[in-house]
Design a protein around this motif. Structure first.
Motif, PDB file in Angstrom:
ATOM      1  N   GLU A  96      32.235  32.225 -20.594  1.00  0.00           N
ATOM      2  CA  GLU A  96      31.867  31.787 -21.818  1.00  0.00           C
ATOM      3  C   GLU A  96      32.476  31.955 -23.064  1.00  0.00           C
ATOM      4  O   GLU A  96      32.802  31.020 -23.833  1.00  0.00           O
ATOM      5  N   PRO A  97      32.968  33.110 -23.402  1.00  0.00           N
ATOM      6  CA  PRO A  97      33.602  33.245 -24.403  1.00  0.00           C
ATOM      7  C   PRO A  97      35.076  32.752 -24.500  1.00  0.00           C
ATOM      8  O   PRO A  97      35.360  31.982 -25.837  1.00  0.00           O
ATOM      9  N   VAL A 134      29.353  23.114 -18.329  1.00  0.00           N
ATOM     10  CA  VAL A 134      29.797  22.322 -19.558  1.00  0.00           C
ATOM     11  C   VAL A 134      29.589  20.902 -19.153  1.00  0.00           C
ATOM     12  O   VAL A 134      29.937  20.416 -18.062  1.00  0.00           O
ATOM     13  N   ARG A 170      34.187  28.684 -25.226  1.00  0.00           N
ATOM     14  CA  ARG A 170      33.636  28.236 -26.752  1.00  0.00           C
ATOM     15  C   ARG A 170      34.937  28.087 -27.471  1.00  0.00           C
ATOM     16  O   ARG A 170      34.905  27.503 -28.291  1.00  0.00           O
ATOM     17  N   THR A 208      28.232  19.736 -24.233  1.00  0.00           N
ATOM     18  CA  THR A 208      27.225  20.883 -24.431  1.00  0.00           C
ATOM     19  C   THR A 208      27.433  21.907 -23.370  1.00  0.00           C
ATOM     20  O   THR A 208      27.730  21.539 -22.221  1.00  0.00           O
ATOM     21  N   VAL A 209      27.166  23.249 -23.995  1.00  0.00           N
ATOM     22  CA  VAL A 209      27.684  24.442 -23.041  1.00  0.00           C
ATOM     23  C   VAL A 209      25.990  25.152 -22.968  1.00  0.00           C
ATOM     24  O   VAL A 209      25.681  25.554 -23.950  1.00  0.00           O
ATOM     25  N   VAL A 264      28.178  29.233 -16.409  1.00  0.00           N
ATOM     26  CA  VAL A 264      28.101  28.506 -17.778  1.00  0.00           C
ATOM     27  C   VAL A 264      28.284  27.102 -17.359  1.00  0.00           C
ATOM     28  O   VAL A 264      29.319  26.893 -16.279  1.00  0.00           O
ATOM     29  N   SER A 287      36.427  24.381 -28.910  1.00  0.00           N
ATOM     30  CA  SER A 287      35.804  24.203 -30.596  1.00  0.00           C
ATOM     31  C   SER A 287      36.268  22.971 -31.100  1.00  0.00           C
ATOM     32  O   SER A 287      35.839  22.616 -32.316  1.00  0.00           O
ATOM     33  N   THR A 305      24.298  28.209 -20.941  1.00  0.00           N
ATOM     34  CA  THR A 305      24.672  29.633 -20.273  1.00  0.00           C
ATOM     35  C   THR A 305      23.277  30.227 -19.377  1.00  0.00           C
ATOM     36  O   THR A 305      22.377  30.140 -20.231  1.00  0.00           O
ATOM     37  N   THR A 341      39.402  37.232 -25.923  1.00  0.00           N
ATOM     38  CA  THR A 341      38.306  37.455 -24.777  1.00  0.00           C
ATOM     39  C   THR A 341      38.321  38.387 -23.864  1.00  0.00           C
ATOM     40  O   THR A 341      37.246  38.609 -23.376  1.00  0.00           O
TER      41      THR A 341
END
Length: 369
Positions: free
Chosen positions: A316-317, A302, A320, A292-293, A300, A324, A295, A337
């Motif tokens: 964050e980028p 996790v 993600r 679960t992320v 952020v 993945s 923001t 990113t």
């Protein structure tokens, strides 16, 4: 399956036999059936003692080969515990279903029969990986039967829901409690073929599991830790406890239980090298369930593998991509990113959320794509 050739990449009969040969296996994880009966483990397993006195249970490959030629069913449970492709397949199914998944494999040769009519206490998805096998699926006499249940379900119904032949690339879902059997006895004695299928078992949560979890939470309240005293009331019960039960159910709803079950799963087994053999170049998220992320303006968070890990919001980028579930190159993440991915990835690896992407682990992903 849209591409049946993928079956050969996932598993073949000879690869399964090679795995059996090279692993120390024991009963009942490894079983052999012939003529409808389960063979004694001594007929296909023996103890090998190393020169240092270690005893290993190993398959007797010569007798096993004779059983294969004559016709038999070989069962190997939890193949995901030591095969990367199957481990990855189970993880993908866990992320999709939000349930724990394990895979058992079944190799049947010639015209051997399989198990008699039976039902499982969990849902299964069967993937035919090679050859052919005839199936019969019947209905259920008891709705949602359980392994530990209040009543028996030991008489199969007459109704046949489906019967037919599974061929490579075919997939079938059998819900919990539905009676079924599979066989090759209808192939004839001249048929030298085989069947190889994988059964992915989904152990879904029930209301009973939720209640048991709530009972565990009651240990935090002193009132529930006291002995039950028959003399405290004329009814032999403690009304104070009875009044607390609804509050417990309200404090721990089903949504909280299901989320906790995912977030509290411990880190998986993984190779850890601490960069001894080279710098960290790629990673993959190996959590049992999707992290679960969350923001906010400045960070952020996790949540995974029983931990909450905070990062700067600008990460964050990169997070993600790293979380993945797909193998990723740190260089590619940094380029895409603008975030130094090596710093973020190192934290995820150290905390057990991600794994170093070794060549052996990457090969498993290439097999199941």
């Amino acid at each position: 399956m849209t591409d049946p050739s993928l079956c050969q990449q996932i598993l073949t009969p000879t690869r399964l036999l090679d795995i059996i040969m090279r692993r120390s296996l024991s009963y009942p994880q490894f079983r052999v059936f012939q003529h409808g009966d389960e063979l004694h483990p001594d007929r296909y397993l023996h103890n090998v003692v190393t020169r240092r006195g270690q005893s290993l249970s190993m398959a007797r490959m010569e007798p096993l080969g004779r059983f294969v030629r004559a016709g038999c069913t070989i069962v190997l449970d939890t193949l995901d515990s030591f095969d990367p492709a199957m481990e990855i397949a189970c993880q993908a199914l866990q992320w999709w279903s939000h349930e724990l998944v394990q895979v058992n494999t079944y190799l049947t040769t010639a015209e051997a029969s399989g198990f008699n009519l039976h039902w499982d206490d969990h849902d299964v998805i069967i993937v035919q990986l090679g050859g052919e096998k005839s199936w019969e699926v019947r209905g259920t006499n008891r709705i949602a039967p359980m392994y530990r249940d209040a009543a028996k379900d030991d008489e199969p119904p007459e109704e046949v829901v489906w019967s037919g032949t599974m061929r490579a690339g075919d997939v079938m879902h059998i819900p919990r409690g539905y009676w079924h059997q599979a066989t090759r006895t209808d192939r004839g004695s001249d048929d030298a073929g085989y069947s190889l299928h994988a059964t992915f078992g989904f152990v879904k949560r029930t209301g009973v599991d939720w209640f048991c979890w709530i009972a565990d939470r009651s240990r935090m309240l002193e009132e529930f830790r006291h002995d039950l005293d028959r003399g405290r009331s004329s009814t032999g019960s403690n009304p104070e406890l009875t009044g607390l039960v609804p509050d417990l159910v309200k404090a721990y709803p089903q949504s909280v239980y299901l989320a906790a079950r995912e977030h509290e799963r411990p880190p998986r087994r993984r190779v850890v090298t601490h960069d001894v053999f080279g710098p960290l170049a790629g990673v993959v998220c190996l959590a049992d369930f999707p992290p679960t992320v969350v923001t906010t303006d400045d960070q952020v968070t996790v949540t995974a593998v029983g931990k909450e890990i905070a990062f700067a919001a600008k990460a964050e980028p990169a997070l993600r991509m790293l979380l993945s579930g797909n193998p990723v190159s740190l260089e590619a993440v940094t380029e895409a990113t603008g975030v130094p991915a090596d710093v973020v990835a190192r934290t995820l690896v150290d905390e057990g959320v991600c794994s170093e992407l070794t060549d052996e682990l990457l090969a498993g992903y290439l097999q199941v794509r």
